[in-house]
Design a protein around this motif. Structure first.
Motif, mmCIF file in Angstrom:
data_model
loop_
_atom_site.group_PDB
_atom_site.id
_atom_site.type_symbol
_atom_site.label_atom_id
_atom_site.label_comp_id
_atom_site.label_asym_id
_atom_site.label_seq_id
_atom_site.Cartn_x
_atom_site.Cartn_y
_atom_site.Cartn_z
ATOM 1 N N GLU A 494 0.834 -1.195 0.000
ATOM 2 C CA GLU A 494 0.000 0.000 0.000
ATOM 3 C C GLU A 494 0.875 1.254 0.000
ATOM 4 O O GLU A 494 1.581 1.531 0.967
ATOM 5 N N PRO A 495 0.850 2.033 -1.092
ATOM 6 C CA PRO A 495 1.739 3.210 -1.156
ATOM 7 C C PRO A 495 1.415 4.273 -0.119
ATOM 8 O O PRO A 495 2.291 5.069 0.227
ATOM 9 N N LYS A 496 0.206 4.301 0.411
ATOM 10 C CA LYS A 496 -0.130 5.282 1.433
ATOM 11 C C LYS A 496 0.654 5.056 2.725
ATOM 12 O O LYS A 496 0.778 5.973 3.538
ATOM 13 N N ASN A 497 1.172 3.835 2.897
ATOM 14 C CA ASN A 497 1.921 3.525 4.113
ATOM 15 C C ASN A 497 3.393 3.909 4.016
ATOM 16 O O ASN A 497 4.129 3.766 5.001
ATOM 17 N N ARG A 498 3.842 4.362 2.864
ATOM 18 C CA ARG A 498 5.238 4.792 2.680
ATOM 19 C C ARG A 498 5.246 5.916 1.638
ATOM 20 O O ARG A 498 5.607 5.704 0.489
ATOM 21 N N LEU A 499 4.870 7.101 2.106
ATOM 22 C CA LEU A 499 4.607 8.218 1.197
ATOM 23 C C LEU A 499 5.862 8.927 0.719
ATOM 24 O O LEU A 499 5.799 9.677 -0.256
ATOM 25 N N ALA A 500 6.985 8.755 1.383
ATOM 26 C CA ALA A 500 8.195 9.491 0.995
ATOM 27 C C ALA A 500 8.576 9.153 -0.444
ATOM 28 O O ALA A 500 8.472 8.010 -0.878
ATOM 29 N N HIS A 501 9.024 10.180 -1.191
ATOM 30 C CA HIS A 501 9.311 10.013 -2.611
ATOM 31 C C HIS A 501 10.716 9.456 -2.821
ATOM 32 O O HIS A 501 11.623 9.678 -2.033
ATOM 33 N N GLY A 502 10.887 8.762 -3.939
ATOM 34 C CA GLY A 502 12.208 8.329 -4.355
ATOM 35 C C GLY A 502 12.512 6.895 -3.980
ATOM 36 O O GLY A 502 11.983 6.347 -3.015
ATOM 37 N N ARG A 503 13.404 6.307 -4.763
ATOM 38 C CA ARG A 503 13.743 4.895 -4.554
ATOM 39 C C ARG A 503 14.512 4.674 -3.261
ATOM 40 O O ARG A 503 14.332 3.654 -2.599
ATOM 41 N N VAL A 504 15.363 5.610 -2.893
ATOM 42 C CA VAL A 504 16.114 5.459 -1.639
ATOM 43 C C VAL A 504 15.149 5.413 -0.465
ATOM 44 O O VAL A 504 15.243 4.544 0.418
ATOM 45 N N ALA A 505 14.205 6.354 -0.434
ATOM 46 C CA ALA A 505 13.233 6.389 0.662
ATOM 47 C C ALA A 505 12.379 5.135 0.670
ATOM 48 O O ALA A 505 12.125 4.557 1.731
ATOM 49 N N GLN A 506 11.944 4.691 -0.504
ATOM 50 C CA GLN A 506 11.110 3.495 -0.569
ATOM 51 C C GLN A 506 11.875 2.259 -0.107
ATOM 52 O O GLN A 506 11.322 1.390 0.571
ATOM 53 N N THR A 507 13.138 2.172 -0.464
ATOM 54 C CA THR A 507 13.954 1.038 -0.023
ATOM 55 C C THR A 507 14.109 1.031 1.488
ATOM 56 O O THR A 507 13.936 0.003 2.150
ATOM 57 N N LEU A 508 14.432 2.188 2.062
ATOM 58 C CA LEU A 508 14.650 2.287 3.502
ATOM 59 C C LEU A 508 13.357 2.009 4.273
ATOM 60 O O LEU A 508 13.355 1.261 5.264
ATOM 61 N N LEU A 509 12.237 2.577 3.831
ATOM 62 C CA LEU A 509 10.970 2.387 4.541
ATOM 63 C C LEU A 509 10.491 0.937 4.440
ATOM 64 O O LEU A 509 9.974 0.383 5.416
ATOM 65 N N THR A 510 10.674 0.323 3.292
ATOM 66 C CA THR A 510 10.284 -1.089 3.143
ATOM 67 C C THR A 510 11.122 -1.979 4.050
ATOM 68 O O THR A 510 10.607 -2.919 4.663
ATOM 69 N N ALA A 511 12.420 -1.687 4.148
ATOM 70 C CA ALA A 511 13.291 -2.478 5.028
ATOM 71 C C ALA A 511 12.854 -2.339 6.489
ATOM 72 O O ALA A 511 12.857 -3.324 7.244
ATOM 73 N N LEU A 512 12.460 -1.142 6.890
ATOM 74 C CA LEU A 512 11.991 -0.950 8.267
ATOM 75 C C LEU A 512 10.684 -1.711 8.514
ATOM 76 O O LEU A 512 10.484 -2.303 9.576
ATOM 77 N N MET A 513 9.796 -1.727 7.520
ATOM 78 C CA MET A 513 8.535 -2.453 7.661
ATOM 79 C C MET A 513 8.775 -3.957 7.747
ATOM 80 O O MET A 513 8.136 -4.668 8.537
ATOM 81 N N VAL A 514 9.699 -4.462 6.948
ATOM 82 C CA VAL A 514 10.027 -5.898 6.998
ATOM 83 C C VAL A 514 10.647 -6.246 8.347
ATOM 84 O O VAL A 514 10.386 -7.323 8.905
ATOM 85 N N THR A 515 11.465 -5.350 8.885
ATOM 86 C CA THR A 515 12.075 -5.597 10.195
ATOM 87 C C THR A 515 11.009 -5.754 11.277
ATOM 88 O O THR A 515 11.060 -6.696 12.088
ATOM 89 N N ILE A 516 10.036 -4.850 11.297
ATOM 90 C CA ILE A 516 8.968 -4.954 12.292
ATOM 91 C C ILE A 516 8.124 -6.201 12.050
ATOM 92 O O ILE A 516 7.695 -6.871 13.005
ATOM 93 N N ALA A 517 7.872 -6.545 10.793
ATOM 94 C CA ALA A 517 7.112 -7.758 10.491
ATOM 95 C C ALA A 517 7.828 -8.995 11.018
ATOM 96 O O ALA A 517 7.195 -9.906 11.573
ATOM 97 N N ASN A 518 9.146 -9.045 10.872
ATOM 98 C CA ASN A 518 9.907 -10.170 11.420
ATOM 99 C C ASN A 518 9.774 -10.252 12.942
ATOM 100 O O ASN A 518 9.630 -11.341 13.510
ATOM 101 N N LEU A 519 9.842 -9.105 13.595
ATOM 102 C CA LEU A 519 9.702 -9.094 15.054
ATOM 103 C C LEU A 519 8.306 -9.564 15.473
ATOM 104 O O LEU A 519 8.156 -10.266 16.485
ATOM 105 N N MET A 520 7.294 -9.206 14.707
ATOM 106 C CA MET A 520 5.946 -9.682 14.981
ATOM 107 C C MET A 520 5.856 -11.199 14.842
ATOM 108 O O MET A 520 5.253 -11.891 15.675
ATOM 109 N N ILE A 521 6.474 -11.732 13.783
ATOM 110 C CA ILE A 521 6.461 -13.180 13.561
ATOM 111 C C ILE A 521 7.167 -13.895 14.710
ATOM 112 O O ILE A 521 6.694 -14.938 15.206
ATOM 113 N N LEU A 522 8.296 -13.362 15.143
ATOM 114 C CA LEU A 522 9.039 -13.987 16.238
ATOM 115 C C LEU A 522 8.261 -13.905 17.547
ATOM 116 O O LEU A 522 8.300 -14.838 18.358
ATOM 117 N N ASP A 523 7.549 -12.805 17.758
ATOM 118 C CA ASP A 523 6.743 -12.682 18.972
ATOM 119 C C ASP A 523 5.621 -13.721 18.986
ATOM 120 O O ASP A 523 5.356 -14.349 20.017
#
Length: 563
Positions: A494-523
């Motif tokens: 969902e692009p509304k969840n990562r509004l910052a423009h540019g590929r660098v921002a999208q890469t960084l925000l997606t990595a942060l979202m995946v990190t939290i998702a992993n922590l949720m799975i481990l919990d």
């Protein structure tokens, strides 16, 4: 409305901040920012911690949510630890000033990591946008270095969660099986307008086409590696993301997969089976199949309709490749062509006749005489050669032995008797003109010997029971992680969840979202296996104890099934 509490516990703030500290991400960013002129501004640690908290509590990787949490939801102690002064949150004017500091701090990070910084507030002319986008594809050393730093940040974030998973025992029974898949990361912006010669605001975005869908998604592609588990499983594991790479859709597919797997080898993790879809099967052997095998993985692949059946026009030293497996050249044509032009629907559920023909290919497969050495070379033997032949061939007559009584109640004795083996029909050819596989004790297969059809070679016979115990199972687990990453709490699509423009921002925000998702799975894993939440010490101590050494995958023939 938001799920964020009125006051976030200090423990959660310090846990996520400690995760960033120990990941090495901040050191990478600070090194890039070191030579940047002007005041230092708000620390990157503050902004990234705010984004992690925003994702954890709201599922949104937006700077607006990060500012709201940092301003209104932290205690004075936590804000002080984050480098935010108490007076910065006292009045609306100062709160607005703090929001601008947060936006500028994130902008500094994305600017210093961008190979070609552009004005992302308007749509540029197509020719100007093409020059800027070319910086992501050229071989300029500085551009390559910046792209490498971005990938290092993604890898560092995900690797930290792998350390946590190993510490809490979530990968104890993992045998190294991995599934890799590409998912669409939709862009918030419109695609290029050819009529008015205007490019998209996302200069490096393209059209991502998912398998089986004729409708494309404009955005980027996220390549995800998953900790998978083929059958039979030794025990339960947490199916977490092992790696992330964000790229233009359809480009560097094979190399991105290798990028995901290389850090796993550096961590000393086991290498098992690798299941990928047909997007990766089509990658050039030198960019995917060969380097992946060099890392120790065994490939489990699927094919398109026109790729099934015999593959390649030239036999390799007499043997032919059929659905990814080197086979005796004298295999009956009915068996060799059992899957030729087979549709996807028929391949998923073949009829009884087709499945019988597929199973009857097994005796004709070349025998693995020696596994890969340090160069990746394997040795294969004719199925009629050796002490355990699986076919009868006049070119390799069996040694004469005294007659023996066969116990017909013993499945092993029945299956190994020459009368139970299929017999090939071999034309009369002089030994000097026979293919190598028909008279040599074994043949050596070096990496790259098969040429372009190397990309089709896999380690499990296609559409057999062993293949079905690996490929569909791992692919289903891939869909499971996609369901988590595109679910109610977190949705990377969902692009509304990562509004910052540019590929660098999208890469960084997606990595942060995946990190939290992993922590949720481990919990969830800790709750369902131990009845308790993921321990707080897992965030602060990421030392990795020696994991259980998984047993090797069986490579020989299984014992016959009881009748």
């Amino acid at each position: 409305m938001s799920d964020a509490p009125a006051r976030i516990p200090d423990s959660k703030v310090f846990q996520l901040a400690a995760l960033l500290d120990r990941s090495g991400v901040l050191a990478l960013i600070d090194r890039e920012l070191a030579d940047r002129p002007g005041p230092a501004g708000l620390p990157a640690r503050t902004v990234l911690t705010g984004l992690l908290l925003a994702i954890h509590y709201t599922g949104k990787a937006t700077l607006a949510e990060a500012w709201r949490i940092l301003t209104f939801c932290l205690s004075d102690t936590a804000r002080h630890r984050m480098g935010i002064r108490a007076e910065e949150t006292l009045s609306p004017t100062r709160q607005l000033a703090l929001s601008r500091r947060i936006y500028r701090a994130f902008d500094r990070i994305t600017t210093v990591l961008d190979p070609a910084r552009a004005d992302r507030r308007r749509r540029l002319p197509l020719d100007e946008a093409a020059r800027l986008a070319a910086a992501w594809e050229d071989d300029d050393p500085e551009h390559i270095r910046k792209k490498a730093v971005q990938q290092q940040i993604c890898t560092a974030l995900v690797t930290t969660t792998i350390h946590i998973a190993r510490r809490c025992g979530a990968l104890r029974h993992w045998q190294g099986d991995v599934g890799i898949d590409a998912t669409a990361l939709a862009s918030w912006h419109k695609h290029a307008d050819e009529q008015h010669c205007l490019a998209s605001v996302d200069l490096t975005a393209g059209w991502h086409y998912s398998g089986g869908s004729g409708t494309g998604t404009f955005g980027l592609s996220g390549h995800l590696a998953l900790a998978a588990q083929a059958r039979p499983a030794r025990g339960r594991i947490a199916h977490i993301v092992l790696g992330l790479a964000v790229d233009h859709p359809g480009r560097r597919t094979g190399r991105n997969a290798v990028t995901l797997l290389t850090p796993l080898a550096e961590l000393g993790l086991p290498a098992g089976m690798l299941a990928v879809d047909r997007l990766y099967t089509d990658a050039r052997p030198e960019s995917f199949a060969l380097p992946v095998r060099a890392l120790g993985y065994r490939l489990v692949l699927d094919y398109k309709k026109d790729q099934r059946g015999p593959q390649g026009d030239h036999p390799f030293r007499g043997s032919v490749m059929i659905d990814g497996t080197l086979t005796c050249p004298l295999i009956p044509p009915a068996l060799a062509n059992a899957t030729r032009r087979l549709t996807d629907r028929a391949a998923r559920r073949p009829d009884e006749t087709t499945q019988t023909q597929i199973n009857n290919r097994k005796p004709y497969f070349l025998h693995l005489k020696q596994g890969p050495d340090h160069t990746g070379t394997i040795r294969l033997a004719c199925p009629a050669a050796g002490t355990s032949p699986t076919v009868n061939c006049p070119r390799r007559p069996s040694p004469r032995t005294p007659p023996q009584t066969v116990d017909l109640t013993d499945p092993r004795q029945r299956s190994t008797h020459p009368a139970a083996r299929p017999t090939v029909t071999a034309p009369d050819i002089l030994k000097g003109k026979m293919p190598d596989i028909c008279y040599q004790q074994s043949i050596s297969l070096h990496p790259g010997d098969l040429g372009t059809i190397e990309k089709f070679r896999q380690d499990l016979p296609y559409l057999t029971d062993t293949w079905r115990g690996a490929f569909p199972v791992i692919r289903a687990q891939n869909e499971g992680i996609n369901g988590i990453l595109k679910g109610h709490r977190i949705d990377i699509s969902e692009p509304k969840n990562r509004l910052a423009h540019g590929r660098v921002a999208q890469t960084l925000l997606t990595a942060l979202m995946v990190t939290i998702a992993n922590l949720m799975i481990l919990d969830v894993y800790c709750q369902t296996t131990r009845g308790e939440h993921l321990s707080a010490t897992a965030y602060t101590d990421i030392s990795t104890p020696e994991p259980d050494q998984p047993g090797p995958h069986p490579t020989g023939r299984p014992p016959p099934r009881p009748s």
